[in-house]
Structure formats: structure tokens, C-alpha cells
Design a protein around this motif. Structure first.
Motif: not given
Length: 221
Positions: A40, A42, A107, A202-204, A206-207
Motif C-alpha cells: 500500500i 501512502a 490519493s 494507494d490507500t483509497d 486498500a480501504n
């Protein structure tokens, strides 16, 4: 070319063809169990020399914070602040080594907070990308272009690409299990002998899919 040299060349070519066929046969047998590790990414910044000098001082030597998945690359102790038209984000890490052109990767969530409109791009594809301001401990830089949202991609060596039977810049799908699992589309294959096998999201992303960064995800064609 002498007969001896020709024979040697034919032998090398023949062995290369055999090796490739064997690899592809192995791929066909295992194409239902092909998995890639995932990392991931960031928000972070890659700097060119000129901008590094402005932000941190002339010939500043960046200190390693930790290695990342690609050989020779690492996140740094040094951090910067990103400033857009609406807001700012502090403590954004620099990733080394230095590059030919400064690049800011954020992101879509970061973009909305900052008030910038970055395109989704491959790393290094910065023409007409979004402007953004970077502030360091020694100075600041106003980029006219350089801010992007990195596309979903998988780094592979040529050997990995043969094993997975994929080509450079090919778009593939990734299957994700779990409570928020699903199919992730538009994942770009990127091949180089400098790469280690790893998928970057990216973090988006992944979440949205409940990915922790410790999984191995199934590659679909």
C-alpha cells in the motif's frame, strides 16, 4: 561468422526457446493459482536534484527511514508539506533516490482535501498533470505540473512476466477475498529487469477492498 560461432549462437537461441516453452507450460498448469504480493503506497514525493536543494539545502544527504519493495528505493526520514488551493497535508515522506523530475503521488481523498485535480497516471507520466506547492525546512517549490494519482500496477521482472504470461502495460484484473473483497480492474503490468514482483495500490483502494498489505492477491486475465 564462422561455423563454430554460428553453432554456438543456434545453441543459445534453441535453449532460450526451450526455456520459454517450459516456463509457459508451467504457467498453463498453474494459471489458477497465480498470486502476487501487494503493498500500500501512502502519499509521497519523489524529488529532482534542483528541488531537493531548495527544500532541504544544497547537496542534502537523505536519511533512510525504511526500504520499500523495489530494489534500491527507500522512504526517507525527511518529510515535506503539500499545499493546495483548499488545505495542506503535513509530514509527507520523500522517497529516494532522486529522480529526473519531481513527482507527487497522492490519493483521490488527499486531492479533495488539498483542492487539486490530479490525473490517474503511470509513474513518470507527468505532462499536464496537476500543479501543487511543496514546502520543506529550507524553502518551497511551486510545481506547475507533477502531482498525480498513481494507477494500480504490478511491478514484474521479465522472468515474472513469462511465468504469469503477461506483457508490459497489459491491463489485468485482481481478485480480492474478504468481507470487502471483489474484483479490482484496470491494473497495469509494468515490466523491467530492475523490478521485484509487487502490486502497488494507494490507500483509497486498500480501504475500499479491505486490503492490509500483507496479502497475496490472485491475478486474473
Amino acid at each position: 561468422m564462422s561455423l563454430t560461432n554460428k553453432d554456438k549462437l543456434y545453441s543459445v537461441i534453441q535453449q532460450a526457446v526451450i526455456d520459454e516453452l517450459q516456463t509457459k507450460q508451467l504457467t498453463l498448469k498453474n494459471n489458477e493459482t497465480q498470486f502476487v504480493p501487494v503493498s500500500i503506497s501512502a502519499r509521497h514525493v519523489h524529488l529532482e536534484k534542483k528541488h531537493a536543494d531548495i527544500l532541504f539545502g544544497f547537496n542534502h544527504r537523505f536519511e533512510k527511514f525504511k526500504d520499500i519493495s523495489q530494489p534500491g528505493q527507500y522512504s526517507c526520514v525527511e518529510q515535506v508539506t503539500l499545499i493546495g488551493s483548499k488545505n495542506e497535508i503535513e509530514k509527507v515522506r520523500v522517497v529516494a533516490p532522486l529522480r529526473k523530475q519531481t513527482q507527487v503521488e497522492i490519493s483521490m481523498t488527499d486531492a479533495r482535501k488539498l483542492g487539486v485535480s490530479p490525473p490517474v497516471r503511470h509513474s513518470g507520466d507527468l505532462k499536464d498533470s496537476a500543479p501543487i506547492k511543496i514546502v520543506g525546512p529550507k524553502g518551497s517549490v511551486d510545481l506547475k505540473e507533477g502531482c498525480i494519482v498513481a494507477d494500480r500496477h504490478i511491478h514484474m521482472s521479465p522472468k515474472d512476466a513469462l511465468a504469469f504470461n503477461v506483457s508490459n502495460h497489459q491491463k489485468v484484473k485482481i481478485e480480492i477475498n474478504g468481507q470487502k473483497g471483489g474484483i479490482m480492474y484496470n491494473v497495469t503490468i509494468r515490466i523491467s529487469d530492475r523490478y521485484a514482483l509487487d502490486m502497488h495500490i494507494d490507500t483509497d483502494d486498500a480501504n475500499a477492498f479491505g486490503v492490509s498489505g500483507k496479502e497475496k492477491l490472485k491475478l486474473l486475465k
